[in-house]
Motif scaffolding. Structure first.
Motif, PDB file in Angstrom:
ATOM      1  N   ARG A   1      -1.159 -55.265  56.778  1.00 57.33           N
ATOM      2  CA  ARG A   1      -1.651 -53.909  56.973  1.00 57.33           C
ATOM      3  C   ARG A   1      -2.025 -53.660  58.428  1.00 57.33           C
ATOM      4  NH1 ARG A   1      -2.310 -51.428  52.491  1.00 57.33           N
ATOM      5  NH2 ARG A   1      -3.758 -49.874  53.276  1.00 57.33           N
ATOM      6  N   ILE A   2      -1.768 -52.438  58.875  1.00 57.62           N
ATOM      7  CA  ILE A   2      -2.208 -51.997  60.190  1.00 57.62           C
ATOM      8  C   ILE A   2      -2.985 -50.700  60.022  1.00 57.62           C
ATOM      9  CG2 ILE A   2      -0.320 -53.089  61.458  1.00 57.62           C
ATOM     10  CD1 ILE A   2       0.993 -50.296  61.589  1.00 57.62           C
ATOM     11  N   SER A   3      -3.863 -50.438  60.963  1.00 58.87           N
ATOM     12  CA  SER A   3      -4.708 -49.250  60.902  1.00 58.87           C
ATOM     13  C   SER A   3      -4.550 -48.452  62.183  1.00 58.87           C
ATOM     14  CB  SER A   3      -6.175 -49.662  60.723  1.00 58.87           C
ATOM     15  OG  SER A   3      -7.024 -48.533  60.765  1.00 58.87           O
ATOM     16  N   GLY A   4      -4.387 -47.126  62.031  1.00 58.92           N
ATOM     17  CA  GLY A   4      -4.244 -46.271  63.199  1.00 58.92           C
ATOM     18  C   GLY A   4      -4.622 -44.842  62.883  1.00 58.92           C
ATOM     19  N   ILE A   5      -4.559 -44.001  63.900  1.00 60.45           N
ATOM     20  CA  ILE A   5      -4.904 -42.588  63.763  1.00 60.45           C
ATOM     21  C   ILE A   5      -3.638 -41.777  63.527  1.00 60.45           C
ATOM     22  CG2 ILE A   5      -5.956 -40.583  64.866  1.00 60.45           C
ATOM     23  CD1 ILE A   5      -7.925 -42.804  64.183  1.00 60.45           C
ATOM     24  N   ASP A   6      -3.612 -41.016  62.439  1.00 54.93           N
ATOM     25  CA  ASP A   6      -2.513 -40.091  62.191  1.00 54.93           C
ATOM     26  C   ASP A   6      -2.611 -38.977  63.237  1.00 54.93           C
ATOM     27  OD1 ASP A   6      -0.972 -37.868  61.226  1.00 54.93           O
ATOM     28  OD2 ASP A   6      -0.991 -38.758  59.230  1.00 54.93           O
ATOM     29  N   VAL A   7      -1.593 -38.866  64.099  1.00 57.63           N
ATOM     30  CA  VAL A   7      -1.646 -37.920  65.211  1.00 57.63           C
ATOM     31  C   VAL A   7      -1.762 -36.482  64.716  1.00 57.63           C
ATOM     32  CG1 VAL A   7      -0.290 -36.983  67.135  1.00 57.63           C
ATOM     33  CG2 VAL A   7      -0.457 -39.451  66.813  1.00 57.63           C
ATOM     34  N   ASP A   8      -1.161 -36.168  63.580  1.00 53.98           N
ATOM     35  CA  ASP A   8      -1.180 -34.792  63.078  1.00 53.98           C
ATOM     36  C   ASP A   8      -2.524 -34.397  62.474  1.00 53.98           C
ATOM     37  OD1 ASP A   8       1.415 -34.217  63.846  1.00 53.98           O
ATOM     38  OD2 ASP A   8       2.271 -34.960  61.972  1.00 53.98           O
ATOM     39  N   THR A   9      -3.190 -35.338  61.805  1.00 54.52           N
ATOM     40  CA  THR A   9      -4.432 -34.994  61.098  1.00 54.52           C
ATOM     41  C   THR A   9      -5.687 -35.483  61.804  1.00 54.52           C
ATOM     42  OG1 THR A   9      -4.452 -37.026  59.769  1.00 54.52           O
ATOM     43  CG2 THR A   9      -3.168 -35.155  58.925  1.00 54.52           C
ATOM     44  N   GLY A  10      -5.537 -36.461  62.702  1.00 52.02           N
ATOM     45  CA  GLY A  10      -6.698 -37.045  63.360  1.00 52.02           C
ATOM     46  C   GLY A  10      -7.456 -38.028  62.498  1.00 52.02           C
ATOM     47  N   ARG A  11      -6.937 -38.325  61.317  1.00 49.00           N
ATOM     48  CA  ARG A  11      -7.615 -39.232  60.400  1.00 49.00           C
ATOM     49  C   ARG A  11      -7.096 -40.653  60.560  1.00 49.00           C
ATOM     50  NH1 ARG A  11      -7.227 -35.647  54.807  1.00 49.00           N
ATOM     51  NH2 ARG A  11      -8.543 -33.905  55.510  1.00 49.00           N
ATOM     52  N   ARG A  12      -7.987 -41.614  60.350  1.00 48.06           N
ATOM     53  CA  ARG A  12      -7.575 -43.015  60.369  1.00 48.06           C
ATOM     54  C   ARG A  12      -6.942 -43.369  59.033  1.00 48.06           C
ATOM     55  NH1 ARG A  12      -7.921 -47.389  63.314  1.00 48.06           N
ATOM     56  NH2 ARG A  12      -9.159 -46.276  64.882  1.00 48.06           N
ATOM     57  N   VAL A  13      -5.782 -44.014  59.093  1.00 48.56           N
ATOM     58  CA  VAL A  13      -5.082 -44.424  57.883  1.00 48.56           C
ATOM     59  C   VAL A  13      -4.682 -45.887  58.012  1.00 48.56           C
ATOM     60  CG1 VAL A  13      -4.207 -42.111  57.391  1.00 48.56           C
ATOM     61  CG2 VAL A  13      -2.848 -43.675  58.776  1.00 48.56           C
ATOM     62  N   SER A  14      -4.439 -46.509  56.879  1.00 52.32           N
ATOM     63  CA  SER A  14      -4.005 -47.899  56.835  1.00 52.32           C
ATOM     64  C   SER A  14      -2.676 -47.965  56.105  1.00 52.32           C
ATOM     65  CB  SER A  14      -5.053 -48.754  56.116  1.00 52.32           C
ATOM     66  OG  SER A  14      -4.638 -50.100  56.033  1.00 52.32           O
ATOM     67  N   VAL A  15      -1.688 -48.617  56.708  1.00 51.39           N
ATOM     68  CA  VAL A  15      -0.354 -48.693  56.118  1.00 51.39           C
ATOM     69  C   VAL A  15       0.173 -50.118  56.242  1.00 51.39           C
ATOM     70  CG1 VAL A  15       0.159 -46.285  56.691  1.00 51.39           C
ATOM     71  CG2 VAL A  15       0.840 -48.104  58.267  1.00 51.39           C
ATOM     72  N   GLY A  16       1.258 -50.388  55.525  1.00 45.75           N
ATOM     73  CA  GLY A  16       1.933 -51.663  55.671  1.00 45.75           C
ATOM     74  C   GLY A  16       2.700 -51.713  56.976  1.00 45.75           C
ATOM     75  N   GLY A  17       2.553 -52.798  57.722  1.00 52.67           N
ATOM     76  CA  GLY A  17       3.188 -52.895  59.030  1.00 52.67           C
ATOM     77  C   GLY A  17       4.697 -52.802  58.983  1.00 52.67           C
ATOM     78  N   ARG A  18       5.299 -53.158  57.855  1.00 56.96           N
ATOM     79  CA  ARG A  18       6.756 -53.114  57.757  1.00 56.96           C
ATOM     80  C   ARG A  18       7.299 -51.697  57.679  1.00 56.96           C
ATOM     81  NH1 ARG A  18       7.817 -57.097  52.845  1.00 56.96           N
ATOM     82  NH2 ARG A  18       5.984 -55.952  52.126  1.00 56.96           N
ATOM     83  N   SER A  19       6.424 -50.705  57.515  1.00 56.75           N
ATOM     84  CA  SER A  19       6.893 -49.321  57.468  1.00 56.75           C
ATOM     85  C   SER A  19       7.051 -48.715  58.859  1.00 56.75           C
ATOM     86  CB  SER A  19       5.930 -48.461  56.644  1.00 56.75           C
ATOM     87  OG  SER A  19       4.642 -48.435  57.222  1.00 56.75           O
ATOM     88  N   VAL A  20       6.683 -49.459  59.922  1.00 59.11           N
ATOM     89  CA  VAL A  20       6.895 -48.990  61.294  1.00 59.11           C
ATOM     90  C   VAL A  20       8.386 -49.067  61.613  1.00 59.11           C
ATOM     91  CG1 VAL A  20       6.421 -49.429  63.730  1.00 59.11           C
ATOM     92  CG2 VAL A  20       4.598 -49.709  62.038  1.00 59.11           C
TER      93      VAL A  20
END
Length: 278
Positions: free
Chosen positions: A55-74
Motif C-alpha cells: 500500500r501507498i498513501s498520497g493526496i488525491d490532486v482533484d479532491t485534496g484528500r489523502r487516500v491509500s491504494v495498492g502500489g501496483r495500481s500506479v
C-alpha cells in the motif's frame, strides 16, 4: 471522482501507431511493441484492486484528500531505445505524455546518455513562455544511465493511479512524498527489469528539482538500503526540460536544467549524485 482517460489513452495508442510509420524500421518495431505494452499495463493498472499489493498513501490532486491504494495500481511505462532495449521507466501524470517520451527516448542520438544542458531562460518578445536555448552542454557524471522519468520537485511526486473496481473504473493523480515514491520505484517490475539490464552503474531521475530538497536522496537511499540496488542515483536541482527532432537518420534528443542561484546570487550545482553506501 476518478478521471476517465479512456479517450486519451486511445488517442495515445493511435499516435504511437502513426509514429511507427514515420520512423526507421528498428524504431518502428520498438514503437509497436511499446504500444502493445502500454495497452497492457494501462488496462491492468486501471482494473487492479486499489487495495491489492503493497500500500501507498498520497493526496488525491482533484479532491485534496489523502487516500491509500495498492502500489501496483500506479501506471509505469517501459522506456525503450531505438534497438528495443529496456533502459528505463516513465511515470506519466497524464496519458498524452507517453507519446512524447516514447519518441524522445527512441531517437538514435539520445545525448542525455553522456551530457546535459544548462539552460538560462530569456524573455520571449512575443510574450509567450521564456525562451530556452540548448547551447551550454555539460559532460554528465553518469554514462548510459537507467532513466526514471516523472514529475516531482524537492519533496513530492505526482503519479497516475488506476482507481480499481469494476463499478468505478478510472484514474486519479496522486501526490506522493519522496518516501512513498521511492517505495513505488523500488517495487516496480518495469524499473527492476531496467535496473537488472543496466548498461552502467548509474540511474538518472528525469524530474524537476529532485535534488533541491530531500527527494533524490530519499529515492537513492531506499534503492540502496531497502532494495539492494547499487546504482549511483543522480538528480537535478532546477526545473528540467526535454527537446528533440526526428528525421530519417534517427534524430537527436536533449535534456536540460534551468540554472539556479542561491540567495547570495551564486550558481547552484545543477546535478547532485548519490552513490551507494560503503
Amino acid at each position: 471522482m476518478p478521471r476517465d482517460f479512456a479517450v486519451a489513452f486511445n488517442h495515445v495508442l493511435r499516435n504511437l501507431d502513426e509514429l511507427s510509420g514515420e520512423l526507421a524500421q528498428a524504431v518502428s518495431l520498438r514503437i509497436r511493441e511499446t504500444s502493445g505494452e502500454i495497452r497492457d499495463v494501462a488496462t491492468a493498472a486501471v482494473h487492479r484492486d486499489i487495495h491489492g499489493g503493497e500500500r501507498i498513501s498520497g493526496i488525491d490532486v482533484d479532491t485534496g484528500r489523502r487516500v491509500s491504494v495498492g502500489g501496483r495500481s500506479v501506471l509505469s511505462v517501459p522506456l525503450k531505445d531505438d534497438r528495443g532495449r529496456l533502459i528505463g521507466v516513465q511515470y506519466p501524470r497524464e496519458p498524452m505524455e507517453i507519446t512524447r517520451m516514447a519518441r524522445w527516448v527512441s531517437v538514435r542520438n539520445r545525448t542525455v546518455d553522456h551530457e546535459y544542458y544548462v539552460l538560462r531562460p530569456k524573455p520571449d518578445p512575443t510574450g509567450f513562455s521564456p525562451m530556452r536555448t540548448y547551447d551550454d552542454p555539460r559532460p554528465a557524471p553518469w554514462t548510459d544511465p537507467v532513466l526514471v522519468q516523472g514529475h516531482g520537485d524537492g519533496q513530492y511526486f505526482n503519479v497516475l493511479v488506476g482507481s480499481g473496481g469494476a463499478a468505478n473504473r478510472g484514474w486519479r493523480v496522486l501526490r506522493l512524498d519522496a518516501g512513498e515514491y521511492a517505495r513505488v520505484v523500488g517495487s516496480d517490475n518495469v524499473f527492476l527489469r531496467a535496473a537488472e539490464a543496466a548498461r552502467s552503474g548509474d540511474a538518472l531521475l528525469l524530474h524537476c528539482a529532485t535534488a533541491s530538497g530531500p527527494a533524490a536522496r530519499t529515492v537513492a537511499e531506499h534503492l540502496h538500503t531497502e532494495v539492494g540496488i547499487g546504482l549511483r542515483v543522480h538528480g537535478f536541482t532546477g526545473k528540467t526540460w526535454d527537446s528533440m527532432y526526428a528525421d530519417e537518420s534517427g534524430g537527436s534528443s536533449w535534456f536540460g536544467v534551468d540554472e539556479v542561484r542561491d540567495g547570495a546570487g551564486n550558481v547552484v550545482a545543477p546535478v547532485e549524485s548519490y552513490p551507494p553506501h560503503g
